[in-house]
Design an enzyme around this catalytic site. Structure first.
Site, mmCIF file in Angstrom:
data_model
loop_
_atom_site.group_PDB
_atom_site.id
_atom_site.type_symbol
_atom_site.label_atom_id
_atom_site.label_comp_id
_atom_site.label_asym_id
_atom_site.label_seq_id
_atom_site.Cartn_x
_atom_site.Cartn_y
_atom_site.Cartn_z
ATOM 1 N N LEU A 175 24.755 68.421 25.088
ATOM 2 C CA LEU A 175 24.304 68.023 23.758
ATOM 3 C C LEU A 175 23.628 66.658 23.900
ATOM 4 O O LEU A 175 24.271 65.621 23.727
ATOM 5 C CB LEU A 175 25.466 67.968 22.765
ATOM 6 C CG LEU A 175 25.710 69.260 21.970
ATOM 7 C CD1 LEU A 175 26.141 70.382 22.883
ATOM 8 C CD2 LEU A 175 26.722 69.032 20.867
ATOM 9 N N HIS A 176 22.336 66.686 24.193
ATOM 10 C CA HIS A 176 21.626 65.448 24.520
ATOM 11 C C HIS A 176 21.493 64.513 23.313
ATOM 12 O O HIS A 176 22.048 63.419 23.286
ATOM 13 C CB HIS A 176 20.238 65.774 25.065
ATOM 14 C CG HIS A 176 20.218 66.678 26.251
ATOM 15 N ND1 HIS A 176 20.619 66.266 27.500
ATOM 16 C CD2 HIS A 176 19.824 67.973 26.380
ATOM 17 C CE1 HIS A 176 20.480 67.270 28.367
ATOM 18 N NE2 HIS A 176 20.000 68.316 27.706
ATOM 19 N N ASP A 177 20.711 64.925 22.325
ATOM 20 C CA ASP A 177 20.318 64.018 21.248
ATOM 21 C C ASP A 177 21.456 63.565 20.342
ATOM 22 O O ASP A 177 21.413 62.434 19.822
ATOM 23 C CB ASP A 177 19.202 64.650 20.412
ATOM 24 C CG ASP A 177 17.904 64.771 21.193
ATOM 25 O OD1 ASP A 177 17.689 63.955 22.112
ATOM 26 O OD2 ASP A 177 17.101 65.670 20.892
ATOM 27 N N THR A 218 24.191 62.427 29.290
ATOM 28 C CA THR A 218 24.286 63.614 28.429
ATOM 29 C C THR A 218 24.777 64.839 29.182
ATOM 30 O O THR A 218 25.344 65.750 28.567
ATOM 31 C CB THR A 218 22.945 63.915 27.744
ATOM 32 O OG1 THR A 218 21.950 64.236 28.730
ATOM 33 C CG2 THR A 218 22.470 62.712 26.940
ATOM 34 N N CYS A 251 24.077 62.377 21.146
ATOM 35 C CA CYS A 251 24.666 61.183 21.753
ATOM 36 C C CYS A 251 24.090 59.908 21.145
ATOM 37 O O CYS A 251 24.776 58.880 21.082
ATOM 38 C CB CYS A 251 24.450 61.194 23.264
ATOM 39 S SG CYS A 251 25.383 62.480 24.130
#
Length: 312
Positions: free
Chosen positions: A240-242, A194, A244
């Site tokens: 933008l972690h989530d 991420t 992904c």
């Protein structure tokens, strides 16, 4: 079409993931949303989930509040990252639809026992508390779930809440251990991945040109008052972690990795919540997760912006 349940603690990056899922009705059927304490307390994560569903034009998706604290430890929140409300400056009207009365843990068990085996994918965007509690209460659900896709963990990047630990694991390491030991088909998207997917200034400018309410909302959450992207540590932008997790379901060619064994540290005060990722198979422990660590960032943002343009 893949049928999904999103388990989440919104959280600005969770918000983007929810909107991205709503923008993919041909590929994803969102069965329900379950909320958990994490980035902000449970009451706020639930209110945020309801408001985001209305923003995305899907107020009929049921929201089930879940666990208000980790399995064993005190809560660890992240308002310093996500703002007091969790949505970092984004103000949404209170949702008209109420949350469901059934607890998220019971809802997960009920759905997994009722639906055909393998038909549900669980998208985990926060601590694994709800699903771990469901596994403890009803272990017979483990072989019935199709796949769990979890934004969690860190190997080469180190942690983002301690030198060793990524937040979603650190916030409830015992829940992470239950999940990792459950035998379910598991895909993990760690910080190694991420942190390659950054909202830079150029990408933020491109997002602002999309013009939909959903795109404007994302721009507010990830832009500073001067119009530049927020920054995380020394990086030129913010990960933008989530989103992904949802992007992986929509385009499996976006990310690459390998199947490995992952364990979690639950005892050490120094490395609590550390994801022990056996990249080179030195322990001989069985492979229990697909660990994704390579990202095509341009392809990801093209997907995200194209889909946000579909929403109201």
């Amino acid at each position: 079409m893949r049928r999904i349940i999103i388990d989440t603690d919104p959280g600005k990056d969770d918000a983007v993931a929810i909107l991205l899922a709503l923008a993919a009705p041909e590929e994803l059927e969102l069965v329900s949303v379950t909320t958990v304490a994490g980035n902000v307390p449970l009451s706020r994560t639930t209110a945020n989930a309801l408001a985001l569903l209305e923003l995305g034009g899907r107020p009929g998706v049921p929201v089930f509040p879940g666990c208000a604290r980790p399995m064993i430890r005190p809560p660890v929140t992240a308002e310093h990252v996500h703002g007091e409300t969790g949505l970092q400056g984004l103000v949404l009207p209170d949702a008209q639809a109420p949350a469901q009365r059934q607890h998220a843990v019971d809802h997960l068990i009920e759905v997994l026992l009722r639906e055909p085996a393998g038909s549900i994918t669980l998208c985990l965007l926060g601590p694994a508390t709800n699903f771990a509690m469901a596994l403890v209460k009803a272990p017979e659900i483990a072989p019935r779930i199709g796949e769990v896709v979890w934004m969690a963990g860190a190997r080469s990047e180190g942690g983002n809440v301690s030198p060793a630990a990524e937040y979603n694991v650190y916030a409830d390491p015992e829940a992470a251990a239950v999940l990792l030991d459950s035998g379910v088909l598991l895909t993990m998207l760690p910080l190694d991945l991420t942190h390659q997917v950054l909202m830079t200034r150029d990408r933020l400018l491109a997002l602002r040109k999309v013009g939909t309410a959903a795109a404007r909302a994302v721009a507010v959450m990830f832009g500073d008052a001067d119009g530049n992207p927020q920054r995380e540590r020394e990086k030129d932008g913010i990960p933008l972690h989530d989103p992904c997790v949802i992007a992986h379901l929509l385009d499996p060619e976006l990310f690459k990795g390998r199947r490995i064994n992952v364990a979690v540290e639950t005892a050490s005060p120094i490395s609590l919540g550390m994801s022990v990722a056996d990249w080179f198979h030195v322990t001989g422990r069985p492979q229990n997760a697909l660990w994704l660590n390579e990202a095509d960032a341009d392809r990801f943002f093209n997907l995200l912006f194209t889909r946000l343009a579909r929403l109201p």
